[in-house]
Design a protein around this motif. Sequence first.
Motif, PDB file in Angstrom:
ATOM      1  N   GLN A 146      62.493 -15.614   5.523  1.00  0.00           N
ATOM      2  CA  GLN A 146      61.088 -15.466   5.157  1.00  0.00           C
ATOM      3  C   GLN A 146      60.160 -15.937   6.270  1.00  0.00           C
ATOM      4  O   GLN A 146      59.164 -15.285   6.575  1.00  0.00           O
ATOM      5  CB  GLN A 146      60.801 -16.286   3.888  1.00  0.00           C
ATOM      6  CG  GLN A 146      61.632 -15.875   2.692  1.00  0.00           C
ATOM      7  CD  GLN A 146      61.299 -14.483   2.205  1.00  0.00           C
ATOM      8  OE1 GLN A 146      60.130 -14.156   2.025  1.00  0.00           O
ATOM      9  NE2 GLN A 146      62.310 -13.665   2.008  1.00  0.00           N
ATOM     10  N   ARG A 147      60.505 -17.079   6.876  1.00  0.00           N
ATOM     11  CA  ARG A 147      59.651 -17.672   7.897  1.00  0.00           C
ATOM     12  C   ARG A 147      60.499 -18.469   8.875  1.00  0.00           C
ATOM     13  O   ARG A 147      61.617 -18.899   8.540  1.00  0.00           O
ATOM     14  CB  ARG A 147      58.571 -18.582   7.272  1.00  0.00           C
ATOM     15  CG  ARG A 147      57.587 -17.817   6.416  1.00  0.00           C
ATOM     16  CD  ARG A 147      56.415 -18.674   5.986  1.00  0.00           C
ATOM     17  NE  ARG A 147      55.397 -17.826   5.353  1.00  0.00           N
ATOM     18  CZ  ARG A 147      54.135 -18.151   5.209  1.00  0.00           C
ATOM     19  NH1 ARG A 147      53.691 -19.328   5.638  1.00  0.00           N
ATOM     20  NH2 ARG A 147      53.274 -17.332   4.647  1.00  0.00           N
ATOM     21  N   MET A 148      59.944 -18.695  10.063  1.00  0.00           N
ATOM     22  CA  MET A 148      60.624 -19.498  11.072  1.00  0.00           C
ATOM     23  C   MET A 148      59.699 -20.624  11.542  1.00  0.00           C
ATOM     24  O   MET A 148      58.500 -20.406  11.744  1.00  0.00           O
ATOM     25  CB  MET A 148      61.027 -18.652  12.283  1.00  0.00           C
ATOM     26  CG  MET A 148      61.971 -17.502  11.975  1.00  0.00           C
ATOM     27  SD  MET A 148      62.851 -16.871  13.443  1.00  0.00           S
ATOM     28  CE  MET A 148      61.477 -16.387  14.504  1.00  0.00           C
ATOM     29  N   VAL A 149      60.275 -21.799  11.729  1.00  0.00           N
ATOM     30  CA  VAL A 149      59.569 -22.934  12.316  1.00  0.00           C
ATOM     31  C   VAL A 149      60.321 -23.304  13.596  1.00  0.00           C
ATOM     32  O   VAL A 149      61.493 -23.681  13.542  1.00  0.00           O
ATOM     33  CB  VAL A 149      59.520 -24.138  11.363  1.00  0.00           C
ATOM     34  CG1 VAL A 149      58.799 -25.311  12.024  1.00  0.00           C
ATOM     35  CG2 VAL A 149      58.831 -23.754  10.054  1.00  0.00           C
ATOM     36  N   LEU A 150      59.636 -23.163  14.732  1.00  0.00           N
ATOM     37  CA  LEU A 150      60.271 -23.359  16.032  1.00  0.00           C
ATOM     38  C   LEU A 150      59.665 -24.576  16.717  1.00  0.00           C
ATOM     39  O   LEU A 150      58.471 -24.604  17.013  1.00  0.00           O
ATOM     40  CB  LEU A 150      60.095 -22.116  16.906  1.00  0.00           C
ATOM     41  CG  LEU A 150      60.497 -20.780  16.271  1.00  0.00           C
ATOM     42  CD1 LEU A 150      60.318 -19.651  17.278  1.00  0.00           C
ATOM     43  CD2 LEU A 150      61.942 -20.825  15.754  1.00  0.00           C
TER      44      LEU A 150
END
Length: 321
Positions: A146-150
């Motif tokens: 759904q989403r990425m946190v980098l």
Amino acid sequence: MTELFFHTTDNPVPDNASGGFFRARDGRQIRYARFAPGGRPEKGTVVLLQGRNECIEKYFETIRDLSARGLGTATFDLRGQGGSDRLIRDPQKGYVKSFGQYVDDLDIFFREVVLPDCRGPYYILAHSTGALVALLASASLVNRVQRMVLLTPLIGMPGQRYSMKSIRTMTTALMFMGLGRMYVKRKRAKAAAPFEINDLTSDPVRYRRNTSVYEEHPHLALSGLTVRWLRAASMAVLRVSDPQFLAAMRIPTLIVTAGADSIVSTRAASDYARRLRLSSLLTIDGSRHEILQEADFYREQFLAAFDAFIPGTEEEIFKAA
């Protein structure tokens, strides 16, 4: 039975742990772990991608933080490091032929572990090298996460004297001279740097905890990077920086940089975030490279941003407050 996870006195294995090894396309054994959430309601699974010279054990605290939020964690040691198979005779050398191999391993991990055994929806949380891998894999992840946190993605290095194209050219020449397995810099000592001169975190307790993992379990540690690894990294950066690649990105992404980062370039990562169509950027002023291993003052800023960005986590935190 050989121990799968390795604890220290101040770094116990989280509850609800399971894991094993999956086989990569080239036959390498990759160590993985799954951690079921402790909080309720359950809200999905975070696929955690580590940085270079990291291992599952380094993220036990973060895994507990995610568990309290109702999020399970699935993670694996990148090939050539941690408890996964090493790739060349010297197990201390940081080596990989191509970042495409990391991407292939992530694909197998999803197919064989995450999708059948972990509750959705799925999110990516990735640090440094792992963040570059996530970007490189984004085309195959678009229908999965759904989403990425980098966190502090490896897009460039501070004070970089040569462009990524130049680095690719130089390392390619060295590789064809048979020097691909040579250290880029002189091999550093196995002993960790004193806390006072470390570039990773301003938190002495977390720094000592992490160095203890490698002191007590030295087979998990890695030394400097090789020419072949640097060539692979430069090629991956050039690939994800291509305008067509950027235009094709479809996963909402939060990029978090560290204001006092001396390992990767905060400016390069910030510029990259501004070029992405579906991205947000947060810079944590004063933080060093390893935000998840930082002092609470910096770490809690990240966790607040994470709670606001990952759907469903913020509401429960406020209810518990």
